[in-house]
Motif scaffolding. Sequence first.
Motif, PDB file in Angstrom:
ATOM      1  N   LEU A  74      34.711  74.358  36.408  1.00  0.00           N
ATOM      2  CA  LEU A  74      35.529  75.443  35.857  1.00  0.00           C
ATOM      3  C   LEU A  74      35.032  75.818  34.461  1.00  0.00           C
ATOM      4  O   LEU A  74      34.829  77.003  34.152  1.00  0.00           O
ATOM      5  N   LEU A  75      34.786  74.783  33.633  1.00  0.00           N
ATOM      6  CA  LEU A  75      34.304  75.055  32.275  1.00  0.00           C
ATOM      7  C   LEU A  75      32.963  75.784  32.339  1.00  0.00           C
ATOM      8  O   LEU A  75      32.720  76.742  31.612  1.00  0.00           O
ATOM      9  N   LEU A  76      32.127  75.315  33.249  1.00  0.00           N
ATOM     10  CA  LEU A  76      30.814  75.925  33.421  1.00  0.00           C
ATOM     11  C   LEU A  76      30.958  77.406  33.782  1.00  0.00           C
ATOM     12  O   LEU A  76      30.293  78.271  33.209  1.00  0.00           O
ATOM     13  N   THR A  77      31.837  77.682  34.723  1.00  0.00           N
ATOM     14  CA  THR A  77      32.012  79.058  35.177  1.00  0.00           C
ATOM     15  C   THR A  77      32.531  79.944  34.051  1.00  0.00           C
ATOM     16  O   THR A  77      31.984  81.010  33.774  1.00  0.00           O
ATOM     17  N   ILE A  78      33.593  79.459  33.391  1.00  0.00           N
ATOM     18  CA  ILE A  78      34.193  80.270  32.329  1.00  0.00           C
ATOM     19  C   ILE A  78      33.204  80.457  31.186  1.00  0.00           C
ATOM     20  O   ILE A  78      32.937  81.577  30.741  1.00  0.00           O
ATOM     21  N   ALA A  79      32.632  79.322  30.720  1.00  0.00           N
ATOM     22  CA  ALA A  79      31.768  79.397  29.546  1.00  0.00           C
ATOM     23  C   ALA A  79      30.539  80.262  29.827  1.00  0.00           C
ATOM     24  O   ALA A  79      30.191  81.141  29.042  1.00  0.00           O
ATOM     25  N   TYR A 216      19.264  85.024  33.715  1.00  0.00           N
ATOM     26  CA  TYR A 216      19.228  83.862  34.610  1.00  0.00           C
ATOM     27  C   TYR A 216      18.536  82.666  33.971  1.00  0.00           C
ATOM     28  O   TYR A 216      18.907  81.520  34.223  1.00  0.00           O
ATOM     29  N   ILE A 217      17.532  82.939  33.154  1.00  0.00           N
ATOM     30  CA  ILE A 217      16.899  81.826  32.438  1.00  0.00           C
ATOM     31  C   ILE A 217      17.928  81.155  31.531  1.00  0.00           C
ATOM     32  O   ILE A 217      18.079  79.936  31.519  1.00  0.00           O
ATOM     33  N   ALA A 218      18.675  81.991  30.798  1.00  0.00           N
ATOM     34  CA  ALA A 218      19.713  81.453  29.929  1.00  0.00           C
ATOM     35  C   ALA A 218      20.746  80.700  30.753  1.00  0.00           C
ATOM     36  O   ALA A 218      21.209  79.621  30.363  1.00  0.00           O
ATOM     37  N   MET A 219      21.110  81.237  31.913  1.00  0.00           N
ATOM     38  CA  MET A 219      22.082  80.589  32.804  1.00  0.00           C
ATOM     39  C   MET A 219      21.608  79.198  33.204  1.00  0.00           C
ATOM     40  O   MET A 219      22.384  78.242  33.211  1.00  0.00           O
ATOM     41  N   THR A 220      20.320  79.105  33.557  1.00  0.00           N
ATOM     42  CA  THR A 220      19.782  77.818  33.988  1.00  0.00           C
ATOM     43  C   THR A 220      19.893  76.799  32.861  1.00  0.00           C
ATOM     44  O   THR A 220      20.400  75.693  33.051  1.00  0.00           O
ATOM     45  N   ILE A 221      19.433  77.213  31.687  1.00  0.00           N
ATOM     46  CA  ILE A 221      19.474  76.299  30.542  1.00  0.00           C
ATOM     47  C   ILE A 221      20.913  75.859  30.257  1.00  0.00           C
ATOM     48  O   ILE A 221      21.212  74.683  30.110  1.00  0.00           O
ATOM     49  N   THR A 280      20.691  74.280  39.066  1.00  0.00           N
ATOM     50  CA  THR A 280      19.320  74.644  38.717  1.00  0.00           C
ATOM     51  C   THR A 280      18.647  75.378  39.869  1.00  0.00           C
ATOM     52  O   THR A 280      18.038  76.433  39.689  1.00  0.00           O
ATOM     53  N   VAL A 281      18.790  74.803  41.065  1.00  0.00           N
ATOM     54  CA  VAL A 281      18.176  75.435  42.234  1.00  0.00           C
ATOM     55  C   VAL A 281      18.741  76.841  42.433  1.00  0.00           C
ATOM     56  O   VAL A 281      18.009  77.810  42.632  1.00  0.00           O
ATOM     57  N   TYR A 282      20.071  76.932  42.307  1.00  0.00           N
ATOM     58  CA  TYR A 282      20.731  78.223  42.517  1.00  0.00           C
ATOM     59  C   TYR A 282      20.187  79.286  41.551  1.00  0.00           C
ATOM     60  O   TYR A 282      19.775  80.366  41.950  1.00  0.00           O
ATOM     61  N   PHE A 283      20.147  78.935  40.248  1.00  0.00           N
ATOM     62  CA  PHE A 283      19.718  79.937  39.266  1.00  0.00           C
ATOM     63  C   PHE A 283      18.217  80.225  39.354  1.00  0.00           C
ATOM     64  O   PHE A 283      17.778  81.336  39.096  1.00  0.00           O
TER      65      PHE A 283
END
Lengths: 298, 365
Positions: A74-79, A216-221, A280-283
Motif C-alpha cells: 500500500l505504501l509503495l502504491t501510494i508513495a 519507469y526507471i524512477a519507478m523501478t528504483i 522489478t520485473v514488472y517495471f
Amino acid sequence: MKGFKPSAPFLLLLPAIVVLAAVVVLPLILSLYSSFTPFRLTRPETFFVFVGFRNYLSILSNADFWWAFGRTVLLLTIALNLEMLLGLGLAMLVEKATRGQRILRTLMMFPMMFSPILVGFQFKFMFNDNIGLVNNALQSLGITEDAIPWLIEGHLAFIAIAIAEIWSSTSIFAILILAGLLAMPKEPIEAARVDGCTPWQTFRYVTWPFVMPFAYIAMTIRSLDVARAYDIVKIMTDGGPAGRTELLWTLVGRTAYSDARMGLANAMAYFSILLSIAFTVYFYNKLAAARAQIGAEW
Amino acid sequence: MATVSLKKLTKRYGNMEIVHGIDLEIADREFIALVGPSGCGKSTTLRMIAGLEDISGGTIDIGGRMVNDLPPRSRNISMVFQSYALYPHMTVRENLGFSLKIAGAAKDHMDRRVAEASAILGLDELLERRPSQLSGGQRQRVAMGRAIVRDPDVFLFDEPLSNLDAKLRTQMRTEIKKLHAKVKSTVIYVTHDQVEAMTLADRIVIMRSGHIEQVGTPDEVFSRPAIRFVAGFIGSPPMNLHEATVSDGRLMFSGGDSLPLPGQFKSKTAAGDRVVFGIRPDDFYPTGHGLSSGGETEVHRAELPVSITEPLGNETLVFAEFNGTDWVSRMLNPKPLKAGDRIGMSFDLSRAHLFSAETGKSLRS
C-alpha cells in the motif's frame, strides 16, 4: 597437485573472489540456510537444527506478516504514484524556467542529500502532536482547535510516514523525468500544436509517451527503495502504534533482533525479496515496452 | 484554400529585431518560396504564420481572418518540418490520422482520408511501421502525408528537404510539385536552396537580414534581379559580378581591362559613375559554345586564358581569366580544354546587368 597451474587471470582475480565470497556469498548462504532452522540468537545450538520449510509455512499463516506485507504494498502504491505525479509536475515547471534552471535542479535534489534517518527525525519532530510544526501551523491558522495525534493514531501515522517518504524521494522522479523532457526533440510538440492539439492533448499524446520510460526507471528504483523501507519508519513510529505502521523490513528487524528469532526473520526476508523481484520485473517489462514504443535508441 | 497576407510583420527578441516589418500578399493556391541565406528571418516568418512564434508587430491574415492571437490549432494550417517531427510512438497510420483523431473525426472519415493520403504518397506498404523503421525519404513522405490529411487552408514547409541526400532531394522536389498540382492549396515553402525555390515556386520571395529584397516569378528574379544581392544569390553557378567605373562609353575595371558599356545602360549612366557589372555564365561563353539564341545583337569578343575547367558531362564550366580574376562561363557542347589554353570568349552584353555600386539597385528599366 602436480600439473595444476592456475592461469594468471584466475590468480589475479583470486583476492577479489575471496573477499567477495567472504562478505557476500558466505553470509548469503548462511542466512538462506538459517531460514530453514529455528535459529534463535539466544540459543546458538538451534542453528544446527534443520526444520525444512517450517519457518516458511508459519509465515504463510502469520497475520502480522501479511499485514506488514500488505501495508508495504500500500505504501509503495501510494508513495510511487504521488511521487510520480509530483515529480512530473516539478520537472515540467523546472523545464519551463528559462533562467536559473541549474540552481533549481540543484535545489530539487536537496531532500535526497539528507540521510533517511535524519528525515525520519525531522518529520517525527514536525508531526509531534504537542510541539510539532504541523499542529502548530494548523492551530495558528485556525484550521483545527485540537492537536491532531499524527504519530499516535494508526492511519494518521501511516500518512505521516508516506509524506516523509514522498518528501525525501520525489526528486528522483523529478530529475529523471526532467532528463526525459530535456532530451525530447521539440519538433513533435510543435507538430502536435499545428495538428490541432490543445496543451493538454499535446502532453497526453506526445510528451507523456516520450517521458514514460524515464518515469519507469524512477519507478523501478523507487519500488526497490520503498519495498525495503526501514529507517524512516523505525525513527518515526518504530512500527507503532500497536504495529499499525509495521512494514516488512521493520517486522523482519524486530523478529530478528528484539525477538531474537533469526531463522524466522531470514525466512521472512527471503520471502520479501520476492516482492522486490516482482516489482522489478514488472517495471522492467513496462520500461522495455515504453522504450520500444518511442523507438528509443538507448 | 486561402489567401495569406502579411502586413508590417515584425519579430523582436528582446532588443534584437529579426524581421523588420515585411509586407507580402499571397494569393489563393499560390506556391510561394521564401528563400535567403541563413539567419535572414525566413523560418521565423514561417513560424509566425504557423503560430509557433509570437508576433511582435504587424498582422497576419489567413483567408481574410486576422490570426495574430489564434493558437496554431485554430489557424487551419499544416506544417512539414525539416526534421520531419513525426510522433515516434505512433505507427505511420496513427501519425497520418492523428490530427483527425484530435479533431474528433469519425472513424470511417479518418480511414478514408488516411487511405487517400497514403495512396497519393505511396505509403500503403508502410502504414503499420513506426518512424524509426523508415528511411529519411519515407519519413519525409509521412510528414507530408500528415500535412495533407488535414486538408488545411495553407501548407507550410520549413526546409523539408534539407536532411535528405542530393539524389533523394531532387526526387522529393518533383513529388512536392506533383503534390501541389493534386491538392491545389496555398503553399509557403522556406528553403535556403535557390534551386528548390526556382523549380517549385510560382513566386519567389528573396529575403536578407529580415527584409524582403525582391518578390517575383522565377523568371523575373532570374532575368531581372532588382538588386545586386538577388543577382548573386539566384542562379547556379552564380552571376559574375565585378565593380567598374563608367568612362567614355566603356566600363573600366580596376585591373585595367575594359568592356563596352552595354547600349541599354548608356542613357542611365554618366561618366565617372561607379557601377557593378554582372553577367551570367550563360551569357559569357566560349565563342560557338553558347546558347544559340540567334538574337545576339551586342557581343563583345576577347581571347582569354583558361585557368580551370569543371566538366559536367553535358556542359563544362570554364573559368576564364579576365581583368586579373576568374570569370565563370558555361560551355555547351563542350570540347576538351586544359588550363593555360587561350580561347575566344563572347560577352553577350545585351543580356548583361548593371547595378549601382552605392545602392546595389539595378540600373535596368
